[in-house]
Design an enzyme around this catalytic site. Structure first.
Site, short mmCIF file in Angstrom:
data_model
loop_
_atom_site.label_atom_id
_atom_site.label_comp_id
_atom_site.label_asym_id
_atom_site.label_seq_id
_atom_site.Cartn_x
_atom_site.Cartn_y
_atom_site.Cartn_z
N ARG A 37 22.44 -76.37 -74.92
CA ARG A 37 21.34 -77.20 -74.40
C ARG A 37 21.13 -76.83 -72.94
O ARG A 37 21.94 -77.17 -72.09
CB ARG A 37 21.70 -78.67 -74.57
N HIS A 88 20.31 -83.94 -71.77
CA HIS A 88 20.34 -84.51 -73.12
C HIS A 88 18.99 -85.15 -73.43
O HIS A 88 18.38 -84.90 -74.47
CB HIS A 88 21.46 -85.54 -73.22
N TYR A 94 28.07 -83.61 -64.88
CA TYR A 94 29.22 -83.35 -65.74
C TYR A 94 29.41 -81.89 -66.15
O TYR A 94 30.36 -81.56 -66.84
CB TYR A 94 29.14 -84.23 -67.01
#
Length: 366
Positions: free
Chosen positions: A260, A264, A273
């Protein structure tokens, strides 16, 4: 803790790959595919156009025109390759990120935007496209797909079902229950997991101690890992799995090993993160650039072709934006429509109560 910036970017040895990141064609003994130059150009066009739709949607959300958007950036090959393997009679069950599959099934992108704009509760008739409505509840559509597949099986239809979900969904009970039912009843279903490495902020190594595709063996059906950034491999592997399903050989789990590239959803900040080096490593495996390199390398397309596709993408993006901004506000009572196939007394009562509530406001409407 030392962070490996290229984490997950190295191709595992068991990966099915037919097109390298440099655009070189490679052979595979079990999953080879023969594509004409025209077919490759069409795949390239699909990849570019769905990325353009996605980019426009992200921009619209950033400008406050959509409530949220789940970007497919980086996962175009997994979606286009698998979707182009479907026959018209096959049924697809998406989660909420399968904009490329929707494109291949002929769903107007405006319906997707309307859903995320909050002016539609669904948008399209699944029967018109053999493409189910988006499912927000993680993994729930896996059970829907298996149930549908079992119906197809009992009807004796020459069709299969494919269900899409992410790596995070493999931890859900619904998905594992779907595996059990599909295996026991030998259902004609393909489980297509887009392993994009992150379940929101949770990396894959904290979700599973083994590669996801190997889980299938525990349920009694085959699993295979494919390069999810390779549209050729995704097409070939999915085509074979669907063929097996239609021929009565039961389910297959395909793990599309991809990444990805964006957040998200637009409510997420991946810089909190994951490290920038990881993203940079995966940019070198971009699904569009490798097809472009292949076309150039083999002289199957010239600059005029690429310019024409870019121009078409630009027109599509402008059109999508214009039509999205023109979408009318919905009637509040539309939320009660299409809930049941037959009249329902309780729902009718709730509708009347809500209509009375709306009418209680000055200028309200029922």
């Amino acid at each position: 803790m030392t962070v490996d910036a290229s984490r997950g970017a190295e191709a595992p040895p068991e990966l099915v790959q037919l097109l390298t990141p440099e655009g070189e064609r490679v052979e595979h003994p079990d999953y080879d595919i023969d594509l004409t130059p025209e077919e490759v150009r069409e795949l390239y066009r699909d990849l570019v156009l769905v990325r353009r739709i996605d980019m426009e949607a992200v921009a619209l959300q950033r400008q406050g025109e959509l409530g949220i958007w789940a970007s497919l950036l980086g996962q175009e090959a997994a979606q286009i390759g698998s979707a182009r393997a479907l026959a018209d009679s096959d049924m697809a069950f998406p989660t909420y990120r399968e904009h490329g599959v929707a494109w291949c099934r002929g769903v107007d992108p405006l319906y997707l935007l309307g859903l995320f704009r909050g002016v539609s509760n669904g948008g399209w008739d699944p029967a018109d496209h053999n493409f189910h409505l988006y499912t927000i509840v993680i993994g729930a559509q896996a059970l829907h797909a298996v149930g549908y597949a079992m119906g197809v099986q009992r009807d004796g239809a020459d069709a299969a079902t494919i269900v899409y979900f992410g790596d995070g969904a493999t931890s859900q009970g619904d998905v594992n229950e779907a595996f059990i039912w599909a295996s026991v009843f030998n259902a004609p279903v393909v489980f297509f997991c887009q392993n994009n490495q992150w379940a929101i902020s949770e990396p894959l190594e904290k979700q599973s101690r083994i590669p996801l595709y190997r889980r299938a063996s525990g349920f009694g059906f085959p699993g295979i890992r494919v390069d999810g950034n390779d549209v050729f491999a995704c097409l070939a592997v999915t085509r074979q799995a669907l063929r097996n399903a239609r021929e009565g050989q039961g389910p297959t789990l395909i793990e599309a090993f991809t990444y990805r590239m964006g957040a998200h959803t637009t409510s997420d900040d991946p810089t909190r993160y994951r490290v920038a080096g990881e993203l940079e490593a995966w940019k070198l495996k971009d699904p569009i650039e490798r097809v472009k390199a292949y076309l150039f390398r083999n002289q199957h397309a010239d600059q005029d072709f690429f310019d024409a596709v870019d121009a078409e993408a630009g027109r599509l993006g402008r059109e999508v934006r214009k039509r999205c901004l023109e979408l009318p506000d919905p009637n509040p009572l539309d939320i009660f429509e299409h809930v049941y196939a037959e009249p329902n007394a309780l729902l009718a009562e709730e509708r009347e109560q809500f209509a009375a509530y709306l009418a209680s406001f000055e200028g309200g409407e029922s």
